[in-house]
Design a protein around this motif. Structure first.
Motif, PDB file in Angstrom:
ATOM      1  N   ALA A   1       0.809  -1.218   0.000  1.00 39.84           N
ATOM      2  CA  ALA A   1       0.000   0.000   0.000  1.00 39.84           C
ATOM      3  C   ALA A   1       0.844   1.272   0.000  1.00 39.84           C
ATOM      4  CB  ALA A   1      -0.953   0.007   1.190  1.00 39.84           C
TER       5      ALA A   1
ATOM      6  N   ALA B   1      -1.520   3.970  -1.555  1.00 39.03           N
ATOM      7  CA  ALA B   1      -2.867   3.588  -1.143  1.00 39.03           C
ATOM      8  C   ALA B   1      -2.943   3.558   0.379  1.00 39.03           C
ATOM      9  CB  ALA B   1      -3.223   2.220  -1.729  1.00 39.03           C
ATOM     10  N   ARG B   2      -4.121   3.321   0.904  1.00 41.21           N
ATOM     11  CA  ARG B   2      -4.319   3.275   2.359  1.00 41.21           C
ATOM     12  C   ARG B   2      -5.140   2.047   2.705  1.00 41.21           C
ATOM     13  NH1 ARG B   2      -8.792   6.502   5.694  1.00 41.21           N
ATOM     14  NH2 ARG B   2      -8.213   5.887   7.795  1.00 41.21           N
TER      15      ARG B   2
ATOM     16  N   ASP C   1      -8.245   2.025   0.181  1.00 41.08           N
ATOM     17  CA  ASP C   1      -8.476   3.259  -0.580  1.00 41.08           C
ATOM     18  C   ASP C   1      -7.337   3.398  -1.584  1.00 41.08           C
ATOM     19  OD1 ASP C   1      -8.681   5.834  -1.562  1.00 41.08           O
ATOM     20  OD2 ASP C   1      -8.827   6.807   0.390  1.00 41.08           O
ATOM     21  N   ALA C   2      -7.674   3.309  -2.882  1.00 39.83           N
ATOM     22  CA  ALA C   2      -6.643   3.361  -3.922  1.00 39.83           C
ATOM     23  C   ALA C   2      -6.619   4.688  -4.676  1.00 39.83           C
ATOM     24  CB  ALA C   2      -6.851   2.218  -4.917  1.00 39.83           C
ATOM     25  N   GLY C   3      -7.460   5.648  -4.248  1.00 42.75           N
ATOM     26  CA  GLY C   3      -7.441   6.910  -4.977  1.00 42.75           C
ATOM     27  C   GLY C   3      -8.467   7.924  -4.553  1.00 42.75           C
TER      28      GLY C   3
ATOM     29  N   GLY D   1      -2.777   7.377  -4.947  1.00 47.88           N
ATOM     30  CA  GLY D   1      -2.873   6.203  -5.816  1.00 47.88           C
ATOM     31  C   GLY D   1      -2.017   6.373  -7.053  1.00 47.88           C
TER      32      GLY D   1
ATOM     33  N   ALA E   1      -1.410   1.269  -9.255  1.00 49.94           N
ATOM     34  CA  ALA E   1      -2.499   0.830  -8.378  1.00 49.94           C
ATOM     35  C   ALA E   1      -3.709   0.431  -9.208  1.00 49.94           C
ATOM     36  CB  ALA E   1      -2.874   1.935  -7.395  1.00 49.94           C
TER      37      ALA E   1
ATOM     38  N   LEU F   1     -11.995  -2.757  -2.104  1.00 49.57           N
ATOM     39  CA  LEU F   1     -11.006  -1.848  -2.678  1.00 49.57           C
ATOM     40  C   LEU F   1     -11.771  -0.807  -3.494  1.00 49.57           C
ATOM     41  CD1 LEU F   1      -9.988  -5.100  -3.323  1.00 49.57           C
ATOM     42  CD2 LEU F   1      -7.837  -3.830  -3.338  1.00 49.57           C
TER      43      LEU F   1
ATOM     44  N   ALA G   1     -11.836   3.272  -5.571  1.00 54.89           N
ATOM     45  CA  ALA G   1     -11.192   4.454  -6.130  1.00 54.89           C
ATOM     46  C   ALA G   1     -12.197   5.127  -7.057  1.00 54.89           C
ATOM     47  CB  ALA G   1      -9.944   4.083  -6.913  1.00 54.89           C
TER      48      ALA G   1
END
Length: 320
Positions: free
Chosen positions: A25, A30-31, A43-45, A50, A54, A172, A174
């Motif tokens: 991550a 990411a988170r 969280d990818a964006g 991100g 990602a 996941l 974004a």
């Protein structure tokens, strides 16, 4: 369904990809954090930067571990030289059984379409009957095209619908406006083609293999613009090569019907089409959602049939 046990588990195959994404991550910008009922959120964006990598990895998770997604040079759109190439070990299961965003989830003002391997455990969409597939697993992942994480009610719905404990679920997400979101949506070029193949009534069991390529769409902070660009990347810039079984004339007929240019709504950037129909996505001709150009190769005859063309001028009008 007969033969289901002999088919791959998209959740089983995707598990390593999901865990790998979470482990990486920091590098992916990411988170990872705990969500409602103990589920894992990635969280990818949305609130993090991100990026393209990602998004590429999100796309492979969406395809249930059966897909290969690569960032490659484009040979068909020189003004937009970066492209996404997608292939799959089993394209029908990877794309329609996993990647397709077919699970509608909502709670109050929150709404998102779920895509990815958890869909195949739920398997209540009619398409699962048509492709003869469902999955069983004790862990599951769902990818959401949204800027907000799923609320508790949605997590509970997914857990109850799949029989997977909330603590074994990973969501996941974004938004389309992010680099990761834009990348994973454009990586649906092969899935979009297969969905139209299905809509045209061609037997899905006769689709043996396929490869798709589409230019990477630059994101926009405006949702409609960003959504329009990801659609245009496929509708006006996407190319798909399918390998099918069956009579050659049926392969030829499929090729001629498959490109987006056969739609009544073809010819304008998607954001304009969307506005023309007052933002009603379902009023748009469904035949528009298809790659710009295709080759369909018949494994029975050895002949290949080409149709459609890349519309770079419309990509320029869309991408800015």
């Amino acid at each position: 369904m007969d033969g289901i046990s002999t088919k791959p588990s998209v959740n089983g195959l995707a598990r390593g990809l999901v865990d790998g994404f979470a482990a990486d991550a920091v590098e992916l910008r990411a988170r990872v954090y705990e969500g409602p009922l103990g589920c894992r959120l990635v969280d990818a964006g949305a609130t993090v930067r991100g990026g393209i990598e990602a998004g590429r990895r999100l796309a492979e998770i969406c395809m249930g571990g059966l897909g290969q997604v690569a960032i490659v040079p484009s040979v068909t759109t020189p003004r937009w030289p970066t492209a996404i190439r997608v292939g799959a070990a089993d394209p029908v299961i990877a794309c329609l059984g996993s990647q397709y965003a077919g699970w509608s989830l909502s709670d109050g003002d929150w709404f998102a379409l779920g895509s990815g391997p958890a869909r195949a455990i739920y398997a209540k969409e009619h398409i699962y009957e048509d492709i003869g597939y469902s999955d069983r697993a004790d862990t599951a992942a769902l990818v959401l095209e949204t800027a907000a994480p799923p609320p508790e009610a949605v997590v509970r719905t997914v857990a109850e619908s799949t029989g997977v404990a909330p603590t074994a679920l990973t969501f996941l997400y974004a938004p389309t406006q992010s680099l990761a979101g834009s990348t994973q949506v454009v990586a649906r070029v092969l899935e979009v083609a297969l969905h139209k193949v299905h809509a045209l009534g061609f037997p899905m069991g006769r689709v043996v293999d396929g490869v798709g390529v589409a230019p990477l769409a630059p994101p926009s902070p405006d949702f409609v613009t960003a959504m329009g660009r990801t659609n245009d990347a496929i509708i006006y810039g996407g190319f798909v090569h399918l390998f099918v079984e069956g009579p050659d004339d049926e392969a030829r007929d499929l090729a001629h019907k498959l490109p987006s240019s056969g739609s009544r709504d073809y010819g304008s950037p998607f954001a304009q089409v969307f506005s023309r129909f007052g933002g009603d996505f379902y009023a748009i001709d469904s035949m528009l959602f298809s790659p710009a150009a295709v080759v369909v190769s018949s494994l029975e005859s050895g002949m290949s049939h080409r149709a459609g063309a890349i519309a770079e001028g419309l990509l320029d009008a869309s991408f800015g």
